[in-house]
Design an enzyme around this catalytic site. Sequence first.
Site, PDB file in Angstrom:
ATOM      1  N   VAL A 154       0.850  -1.185   0.000  1.00  0.00           N
ATOM      2  CA  VAL A 154       0.000   0.000   0.000  1.00  0.00           C
ATOM      3  C   VAL A 154       0.889   1.240   0.000  1.00  0.00           C
ATOM      4  O   VAL A 154       1.704   1.430   0.911  1.00  0.00           O
ATOM      5  CB  VAL A 154      -0.932   0.032   1.225  1.00  0.00           C
ATOM      6  CG1 VAL A 154      -1.796   1.298   1.195  1.00  0.00           C
ATOM      7  CG2 VAL A 154      -1.814  -1.211   1.276  1.00  0.00           C
ATOM      8  N   CYS A 155       0.753   2.087  -1.023  1.00  0.00           N
ATOM      9  CA  CYS A 155       1.472   3.364  -1.111  1.00  0.00           C
ATOM     10  C   CYS A 155       2.985   3.122  -0.982  1.00  0.00           C
ATOM     11  O   CYS A 155       3.568   2.396  -1.780  1.00  0.00           O
ATOM     12  CB  CYS A 155       0.941   4.332  -0.050  1.00  0.00           C
ATOM     13  SG  CYS A 155       1.636   6.001  -0.169  1.00  0.00           S
ATOM     14  N   GLN A 156       3.620   3.719   0.004  1.00  0.00           N
ATOM     15  CA  GLN A 156       5.047   3.527   0.214  1.00  0.00           C
ATOM     16  C   GLN A 156       5.359   2.048   0.424  1.00  0.00           C
ATOM     17  O   GLN A 156       6.406   1.548  -0.018  1.00  0.00           O
ATOM     18  CB  GLN A 156       5.509   4.341   1.420  1.00  0.00           C
ATOM     19  CG  GLN A 156       7.007   4.366   1.643  1.00  0.00           C
ATOM     20  CD  GLN A 156       7.367   5.181   2.871  1.00  0.00           C
ATOM     21  OE1 GLN A 156       6.617   5.246   3.841  1.00  0.00           O
ATOM     22  NE2 GLN A 156       8.529   5.814   2.843  1.00  0.00           N
TER      23      GLN A 156
END
Length: 372
Positions: A154-156
Site C-alpha cells: 500500500v502506497c510507500q
Amino acid sequence: MNEPSAALPIRITPEALLREMQQVSEKLTRGSQRLSAYTEEQLAIATTPKDEVWRQDMVRLYRYRPTVEKPARVPVLLAYALVGRYQMIDLEPDRSFVRKLLAEGLDVFVVDWGLPTRAQRWLTIDDYVSGYLDDCVDLIRERHGVDKINLLGVCQGGVFATCYAALFPQKIRNLVLTVTPLDFHGDLDHPEAGAGYMNLWARSMTPEDIDMMVDTMGTAPGAMVGFSFLMMNPVGNVTKYTTELVDMLDDESKMLGFLRMERWIADRPGHPGEVMRQWFKDLYQANKLVKSELMLGNRRVDLDQIRMPVLNVYATGDVIIPVSCSQGMEDRFGTDDYSELSVPGGHIGTFVGGKAQKVLAPSIAKWLRERN
C-alpha cells in the site's frame, strides 16, 4: 438586449439570525454531550482479531484470524507505508479492507512497522526490504509450508513490495500494488490540477536541503510528516473542524467515523532519516525505481525480474499519488500477466470509501484466486 439584472442582496432579519444562532448553539450542546459520553470501545480502531506471530525491534507481524473454515492455502502479506499506521486498512468494522479480504476467504498477515525513534535513524530502505520484510516472508513461508506467498503493498509499502519482488522473485507468487507511486515523474508529462503537491515540493529541494534536513533531525517527527499532508489542502483541513463538524454533530455514524479517522491521523509515526534521504533523492528527484536504477545495498532493483503476475490498483481521485505516477506500467515489469484496476475515490478513500469498498477487496480476491 436586456442587461442581466444584478443579484438581489440577501436580507437576513435579526430574528432569523437569532434563530440560526440558537439552533447552532443547541446542536453544539448536544454534540458536546455526545462527545463526552463516547467510550474507548466506541472509538477503537483496528478491532479485527489478530495474533502477533513475530517481532523484531519495533516491527511486529500479525496474522488476522480467518473468518472462513478453510482459508486460501497461499497467504497474503500486507505491507503498509511508513508515513502512516497500518490501522487504516482496518479503520472500522464496516469500513475494513482487512475484514473484506477475510470474508473472501484469504489468509491475511500484516506487518506493523511500529514507531521508529532516533535509534532507528540509520535504517535504510534496504533494511526494511531485505531485512524486516524478508524475515516476515520467510516466517510465513515456513509456517504455511509454501515456497511462495502473495505480497500486497500500500502506497510507500507498495514501493517496498515492488523492490522485494524484484530482489526475491522466487518467494512471491503474486504481487498486488495499491495506490503505489512507481513513476515518480509521471506527473511532469501529465499534470493533474490539485494533485501531486508532494512531488512538486520534493523535486524543488536541492540535495543539500535534503541532507541538511536529515542530518539535523535524524528522524522526521510524525507531526512534521502529518503537517506536510495537511498543507496539501489547508482550507479543507480547517473547515472540517468547523462547519463540517457542526453539520455532523447530530449524525452518530458520521461522528464516530470522523473521530476514528482523526485518531488514526493523530497517530502519525516518525520517519527514519536515511529512508527519507533516499526516498527524496533517488525516487522523487532521480526517479530511479521505474528506470530500474535504484540500488539497495549493493543490489540493483531490476523491475524486469518481476515476472510473477502483477495487479496494479490506482484511485481515480488520488491527489497524493497522481494517477499518472501509478498507471500504465505494463511495459516496466518482466511479467506477461499484468492487470490494472481503477477504483473510485482518493488515496485513503480507496480503503474506507463506500464505493471503493465494494470493488477493491472482492476484485483483489478474485484476481488472486484465479492465479493461486
